[in-house]
Design a protein around this motif. Sequence first.
Motif, short mmCIF file in Angstrom:
data_model
loop_
_atom_site.label_atom_id
_atom_site.label_comp_id
_atom_site.label_asym_id
_atom_site.label_seq_id
_atom_site.Cartn_x
_atom_site.Cartn_y
_atom_site.Cartn_z
N GLU A 69 24.76 10.87 26.22
CA GLU A 69 24.37 11.35 27.55
C GLU A 69 23.94 12.80 27.53
O GLU A 69 23.22 13.26 28.44
CB GLU A 69 25.52 11.16 28.54
CG GLU A 69 26.82 11.84 28.17
CD GLU A 69 27.74 10.95 27.35
OE1 GLU A 69 28.96 11.18 27.40
OE2 GLU A 69 27.23 10.02 26.68
N LEU A 70 24.37 13.54 26.48
CA LEU A 70 23.96 14.94 26.36
C LEU A 70 22.77 15.11 25.43
O LEU A 70 22.00 16.07 25.58
CB LEU A 70 25.13 15.80 25.87
CG LEU A 70 26.37 15.88 26.77
CD1 LEU A 70 27.42 16.77 26.12
CD2 LEU A 70 25.99 16.41 28.15
N GLU A 73 28.56 13.13 18.48
CA GLU A 73 27.30 13.07 19.23
C GLU A 73 27.53 12.32 20.54
O GLU A 73 28.04 11.20 20.53
CB GLU A 73 26.21 12.40 18.42
CG GLU A 73 24.87 12.38 19.13
CD GLU A 73 23.76 11.77 18.30
OE1 GLU A 73 22.64 11.62 18.83
OE2 GLU A 73 24.02 11.41 17.13
N VAL A 110 28.72 17.74 19.99
CA VAL A 110 29.66 18.77 20.45
C VAL A 110 30.81 18.86 19.45
O VAL A 110 31.15 17.88 18.77
CB VAL A 110 30.22 18.43 21.85
CG1 VAL A 110 29.10 18.43 22.87
CG2 VAL A 110 30.96 17.10 21.85
#
Length: 371
Positions: free
Chosen positions: A239-240, A236, A244
């Motif tokens: 910032e996103l 995880e 991913v």
Amino acid sequence: MYVAVKGGEAAIANAHRLLADRRRGERSLPSITIEQVVEQLGLAVDRVMAEASLYDRSLAALAVRQARGDMIEAIFILRAYRTTLPRFGYSEPIDTAKMKIERRVSATYKDLPGGQLLGPTFDYTHRLLDPSLISDEPVAEPAVKEPGEPVMRVSDILDGEGLIEGDGEMPEGHIAGDLTREPMEFPMARDLRLQALARGDEGFLLALAYSTQRGYGRTHPFVGEVRIGEVEVELELPELGFSVSLGMIRVTECQMVNQFKGSSKQPPQFTRGYGLVFGQSERKAMSMSLVDRALRTDEFGEDIVAPAQDEEFVISHADNVQATGFVEHLKLPHYVDFQAELDLVRRMRRDYEATHAPEQLTADESREAAE
């Protein structure tokens, strides 16, 4: 002293050259490559990755080659390398229910959703030496089943009937501990115990698991399921705002089903023992799951009556790198310690002889008189 030190350095340097020579072996033979170790000694590579806690097949193969096949030495080498790597985050818990299964067997249900998949296994071989392996004979192509849809776990079947303890939930905000960065303290949370067992020596855990089956522990186990396959690792990124994928890794998971007669707080039900390790390592995962269940005595109000149930005994002695260091350090110079004990024994011996000399003299005189 300076001469002794220089002489020691020269001897050590030559020992290193001799080791390199023995590692290379007969020069007329081709040198074994890292790719060959990865592809043809895969189970050795998997064990090194698991017990070194570093998932990298090439580096594990390099360690196996460098250690001349000594598994514990290879694990030691790879762990030492691991300490040089930075930690940049914590991955999300892997979801083995979504595993791309290569092998899946159960000893509890013959017919189960998704079926049984034998996969690559020694279970049905005759354990006879195969002379065909001496030469590089062609190998027939296997019939490979492509991974299908994820299949439910056997424990989920029992859980649906309320016949097995729940899988448990991680506490909110809980971050799994790391034995490589934190001092070991007892009693130990189960997540740390499982980490220690996953890194533990396969032979030691196998012996403990065997002991629980022979009566030295309260277990009556059934292999609910052993599954091997690839799972996705995700990280995880704050910032996103979402996770991913970092890639796929191969793991072995074992859910061991054990009897439990119940207590004043819990009804009769099955309990779980759990094992999860890198690569294909069924023996390790099964041993781990048996020992995990044996160590859960406090949770079920059971008495500690066997070594496999003693958390401090098991965890403190499971690590083969620590055990190797403690045993093999005896090879190092202990000259001063030994000379001190040698002088002590000599003084004690003189005191003993001085004390018992009159008695010995009397005994000798008695024999002479009798003769």
